[in-house]
Design a protein around this motif. Sequence first.
Motif, PDB file in Angstrom:
ATOM      1  N   THR A  79       2.070   6.253 -12.297  1.00  0.00           N
ATOM      2  CA  THR A  79       1.653   4.883 -12.607  1.00  0.00           C
ATOM      3  C   THR A  79       0.135   4.754 -12.505  1.00  0.00           C
ATOM      4  OG1 THR A  79       3.747   4.088 -11.671  1.00  0.00           O
ATOM      5  CG2 THR A  79       2.024   2.455 -12.055  1.00  0.00           C
ATOM      6  N   LYS A  80      -0.419   5.413 -11.521  1.00  0.00           N
ATOM      7  CA  LYS A  80      -1.870   5.335 -11.298  1.00  0.00           C
ATOM      8  C   LYS A  80      -2.641   5.913 -12.485  1.00  0.00           C
ATOM      9  CE  LYS A  80      -4.794   4.154  -7.950  1.00  0.00           C
ATOM     10  NZ  LYS A  80      -4.799   2.797  -7.336  1.00  0.00           N
ATOM     11  N   ILE A  81      -2.122   6.997 -13.073  1.00  0.00           N
ATOM     12  CA  ILE A  81      -2.838   7.614 -14.201  1.00  0.00           C
ATOM     13  C   ILE A  81      -2.468   6.968 -15.535  1.00  0.00           C
ATOM     14  CG2 ILE A  81      -3.003   9.812 -12.983  1.00  0.00           C
ATOM     15  CD1 ILE A  81      -0.780  10.879 -14.784  1.00  0.00           C
ATOM     16  N   ASN A 135      -0.011  -5.056  -9.521  1.00  0.00           N
ATOM     17  CA  ASN A 135       0.620  -4.303  -8.432  1.00  0.00           C
ATOM     18  C   ASN A 135       1.449  -3.119  -8.936  1.00  0.00           C
ATOM     19  OD1 ASN A 135      -0.191  -6.253  -6.313  1.00  0.00           O
ATOM     20  ND2 ASN A 135       1.219  -7.607  -7.378  1.00  0.00           N
ATOM     21  N   ILE A 136       1.288  -1.979  -8.281  1.00  0.00           N
ATOM     22  CA  ILE A 136       2.144  -0.826  -8.574  1.00  0.00           C
ATOM     23  C   ILE A 136       3.461  -0.956  -7.822  1.00  0.00           C
ATOM     24  CG2 ILE A 136       2.418   1.663  -8.298  1.00  0.00           C
ATOM     25  CD1 ILE A 136      -0.539   2.004  -8.767  1.00  0.00           C
ATOM     26  N   ARG A 150       3.410  -0.260 -15.192  1.00  0.00           N
ATOM     27  CA  ARG A 150       3.756  -1.005 -13.985  1.00  0.00           C
ATOM     28  C   ARG A 150       4.973  -1.901 -14.259  1.00  0.00           C
ATOM     29  NH1 ARG A 150      -1.882  -1.916 -10.712  1.00  0.00           N
ATOM     30  NH2 ARG A 150      -2.853   0.038 -11.405  1.00  0.00           N
ATOM     31  N   TYR A 201       4.271   6.884  -8.116  1.00  0.00           N
ATOM     32  CA  TYR A 201       3.007   6.182  -7.838  1.00  0.00           C
ATOM     33  C   TYR A 201       1.855   6.868  -8.564  1.00  0.00           C
ATOM     34  CZ  TYR A 201      -0.550   3.713  -5.092  1.00  0.00           C
ATOM     35  OH  TYR A 201      -1.615   2.923  -4.700  1.00  0.00           O
ATOM     36  N   ALA A 202       1.838   8.198  -8.512  1.00  0.00           N
ATOM     37  CA  ALA A 202       0.772   8.957  -9.184  1.00  0.00           C
ATOM     38  C   ALA A 202       0.840   8.772 -10.697  1.00  0.00           C
ATOM     39  CB  ALA A 202       0.877  10.434  -8.822  1.00  0.00           C
ATOM     40  N   THR A 231       6.139   9.105  -4.378  1.00  0.00           N
ATOM     41  CA  THR A 231       4.790   9.673  -4.505  1.00  0.00           C
ATOM     42  C   THR A 231       4.500  10.058  -5.953  1.00  0.00           C
ATOM     43  OG1 THR A 231       4.897  10.523  -2.235  1.00  0.00           O
ATOM     44  CG2 THR A 231       3.244  11.494  -3.705  1.00  0.00           C
ATOM     45  N   SER A 278       0.861  -1.185   0.000  1.00  0.00           N
ATOM     46  CA  SER A 278       0.000   0.000   0.000  1.00  0.00           C
ATOM     47  C   SER A 278       0.895   1.231   0.000  1.00  0.00           C
ATOM     48  CB  SER A 278      -0.909   0.020   1.237  1.00  0.00           C
ATOM     49  OG  SER A 278      -0.148   0.252   2.410  1.00  0.00           O
ATOM     50  N   PHE A 279       0.390   2.337  -0.476  1.00  0.00           N
ATOM     51  CA  PHE A 279       1.203   3.547  -0.549  1.00  0.00           C
ATOM     52  C   PHE A 279       1.665   4.027   0.824  1.00  0.00           C
ATOM     53  CE2 PHE A 279       1.586   8.207  -0.737  1.00  0.00           C
ATOM     54  CZ  PHE A 279       2.670   8.285  -1.601  1.00  0.00           C
TER      55      PHE A 279
END
Length: 436
Positions: free
Chosen positions: A373-375, A288-289, A380, A370-371, A367, A236-237
């Motif tokens: 990768t999320k967008i 998974n990130i 990944r 992660y951002a 951070t 988790s982040f």
Amino acid sequence: MKDKLMNGMLSAAGAMQTQRHLAAIKNAFMSLLPIIIIGSFCTLFSNVICNTTPGFFSLANIPGLSFLGKLNPMFTAANYGTMNFIAIGCVILIAMELGEHYGITDKALPVVALGAYISLCAFTASGKAADGTEVVVTNVLSRVYTNAQGLFVGMFASIAATEIYCRLVKSGKLEIHMPEGVPSNVARSFTILFPSLITVVIISAVGMIFEMATGMTLFNAITAFIQRPLSNILTSFPGYITLIFITTVLWTFGIHGTQVTKAVYEPILLAAFAENEAAYAAGTAIPNIINTPFMSCFSTVTGAGITGGLIIAIMLFSKREDYRAIAKLALPCALFNINEPLTFGLPIVMNPVLAIPFMISPAVSATFAYAMTKIGFCARMVVNAPWTTPPGLMAFLCSGGNIGAAVTQIICILLAFVVYIPFVLIANKQQVVTEE
């Protein structure tokens, strides 16, 4: 108060580094790293070079290079022979490492540990046939028990089996003494016969009793109540950022934070990576990130604390000749993610001015990555490249050839550079005050 805090941290970190079980786990994973890299690169080659799926970017889809598709079975087999047997290698290597700690170097020990682990596994597998009917196959070992999903149970089983075996052997009470004319290797086999037997039977009995008492196999219980919750925390982040912060704090006290905490996080992040690698090979969504290569690419690139950013800040803004001289010497090392010249040369250790950005930079970088990768800008991570791979190229390889990942990694270094700038300027003023 400061000395007491420092002594306490040094004592705790030293205890973790020398604790025999954690040391065995850490050393086992270090020995296993080449196999993991081989397996992940085989997946990369299979997809980037040999994939003949229409519309998929691969060399095999370029006119005149279709023959490369014939190499795919080779890379697929090599990947299966490595990535799908990580747990087996882990069991063997931990037993060897822990056995050496006790002075036991019997070649039978890793085999005994492996036998003990296998005794905790189910020997049936179920699935659906082509017509949809449920099929149960007996006398097989599912890859759930041999790949990264079996790491945690494998570690516990290997440690328990090695502890039992070594104590029985060192006691000398179960030896079978052979006549003098018997060759030494044959005599040794009889010497360890009963310790081997008792070790495997004890582990197997614990598994059987646990299942009879709870209705759940010991493997499933450890997976459900230890491995999965710990995995949910570290992948988790918030949990990951906490891990990175602890690692860098240890570094600022002169303790190799990555090595100290590795035995705790490595099994979890490696299992997350193995899930990504398997999904990438199968052409399904990457789950998974955060995983092992994510840490290498976005938290320790150019070294712990992302000190590549500090080198740039020193070269552009520092007026201190000592800092500039050390930065020039450290630059070639930073290109291969080695930062000891800076950590102990400037130093960063026990230096509050540089320790603060050293702890902040990896969190800022992670951070941002992660951002991204999320967008979807950064892919990944699906390949575990060697940790000495230069920045940019590392993220490109780890992401399976994604340009966005390479760009993200370079931006992470630039973000670290921005974080370090004010503190380099403070160091300039600090020198002036000292001289005055």
